[in-house]
Design a protein around this motif. Structure first.
Motif: not given
Length: 469
Positions: A372, A376, A395, A453
């Motif tokens: 990540t 973030g 993520d 993510g």
């Protein structure tokens, strides 16, 4: 013996047995039909004779006295004993009514009370004869019965010749059918075995590590299904071969990188270019740790693949495990500039291996942290269902392509530079996590996260035992 020879023997043997049974049934059917024909013919003779005898019985004042049928006069009249009165009018019955009635098998004339009036009561060959009965009735009243004993087998030269002719015809038909079946089997057997030979060649290729098979898959029978499975097997083995080669190359690269760094720095120290100080020792320690993690992950993965990982199931407080692992990694998320949140209801208890659950959560959290970008977000959400627990670790960017989601659980998988390993991990954490989840009877999947993510979803049954395997 080759399979083609065995198949030929089976076909010919089956044909011989079938023909033998068919010919035997045909012969039996002929004998039964011929026997029935003889009985019907004899029954017609007795009916003709019965008309003469009934007429004589009527002309003899309804009495069987002095009437016999041991022989029939040329005119067709039964012989009369002395004192028997002639038929009224003095004329015998018309000749066509009793024609040939004098020619036939042994015959008995029996009165209405079962007494034999004329004829023999037994014969030496009576077990080889049939019995044919015709009732004698006058004005609806039973006055007697004619019983004859025709032979079960033909007893005349003409009948025997006809029977032998039929038997010869049946045997000839059987031989011709056998020859035709043999010719057909010789032609059909190679054609039937042609797909088997193709399959055999492909299997030989598989054993020689030649995994490219091009068997035709358009056959609608079992051979076609087998060919499709062999093609699938070949493609799978080819993919595994390529994966193995890629995996070995990746492992070699992972091992070579820290070793190259260590070797280069040691050479610089030996040459006096770089001093051996705390900074240099910290660099050595980092590369050694990296090697140790890689070797440990490989060891854990190999144990899992061969079923060597031991599991000790007991009642485990999953909430406590998740919270403890999250708290132990909180400073790592802070150091990297990531916002970490964990939503986990308290007192979630499942039947599992405590140490493997800790390893599972550690792998999932470390994987999210490593891949990540800062700034973030990493988020853990745990929910409890009636029979299973759902753990979601997701993520923020970067993400992956949807078609590569399942490949995340393959060892050392790399999609592109955006999600390549950038820390000390070896890229084996998700593979090990999948093995742990499946050992607990659960399942794990990857998808694109709403945070931008990757979203990892793991499901664990609450009451899993080793008996469920």
């Amino acid at each position: 013996m080759k399979l083609s020879h065995k198949l030929l023997v089976i076909l010919v043997g089956f044909t011989c047995v079938s023909l033998s049974l068919s010919l035997a049934l045909a012969r039996w059917s002929f004998e039964q039909g011929f026997n029935e024909f003889i009985q019907n013919q004899e029954r017609e003779r007795l009916r003709s004779l019965s008309r003469v005898l009934i007429a004589e019985y009527s002309s003899n004042n309804n009495s069987w006295d002095n009437i016999q049928i041991e022989s029939v006069a040329p005119t067709g009249m039964p012989h009369r004993r002395p004192g028997m009165r002639p038929r009224p009018g003095g004329f015998p019955p018309p000749r066509h009514q009793i024609e040939d009635v004098s020619v036939g098998p042994p015959t008995l004339l029996i009165d209405a009370y079962g007494n034999i009036i004329s004829g023999q009561s037994s014969y030496a060959d009576e077990n080889e004869r049939n019995e044919v009965n015709v009732k004698l009735e006058l004005n609806g009243e039973l006055i007697g019965q004619l019983t004859s004993y025709p032979p079960k087998t033909p007893d005349s030269d003409v009948a025997r010749a006809f029977s032998e002719q039929q038997l010869q015809a049946i045997i000839l038909i059987g031989l011709l059918s056998l020859i035709a079946s043999l010719i057909l089997a010789l032609g059909v057997t190679p054609r039937m075995l042609s797909p088997f030979k193709a399959i055999l060649q492909s299997v030989k290729g598989l054993t020689a590590h030649q995994y490219k098979t091009n068997l035709p898959e358009n056959r609608p029978d079992e051979f076609g299904e087998l060919m499709r499975h062999i093609n699938t097997l070949g493609n799978t083995l080819e993919a595994h071969k390529n994966t193995k080669s890629q995996w070995l190359a990746d492992i070699s690269h992972e091992l070579r990188t820290p070793l190259t760094i260590l070797s280069g720095e040691i050479e610089l120290i030996k040459a006096g270019i770089r001093p051996l100080d705390q900074k240099q020792l910290a660099s050595f320690d980092q590369e050694v740790t990296r090697l140790s993690l890689l070797v440990e992950d490989l060891y854990q993965l190999s144990l899992s693949d061969i079923g060597g990982l031991s599991y000790h199931f007991s009642s485990v407080d999953l909430s406590q495990v998740i919270v403890q692992q999250s708290e132990s990694l909180a400073h790592i998320f802070d150091t990297k500039g990531l916002t970490f949140t964990c939503f986990c209801p308290p007192n979630i208890t499942i039947n599992a291996d405590h140490q493997r659950l800790k390893q599972l959560m550690l792998n999932l959290l470390v994987n999210a942290c490593e891949y990540t970008d800062a700034p973030g977000t990493v988020e853990v959400v745990v929910s409890e269902q009636p029979s299973f627990i759902v753990i979601i670790v997701q993520d923020s960017a970067p993400s992956i392509a949807k078609e590569n989601a399942a490949a995340l659980f393959e060892p050392l998988f790399r999609e592109d530079a955006s999600r390549r390993r950038r820390t000390q991990g070896a890229g084996l954490g998700l593979s090990i996590s999948k093995q742990i989840i499946e050992a607990h009877g659960g399942k794990i999947s990857a998808s694109v996260s709403s945070l931008g993510g990757v979203k990892i979803t793991a499901e664990l049954p609450k009451h899993f035992t080793t008996d469920n395997n």
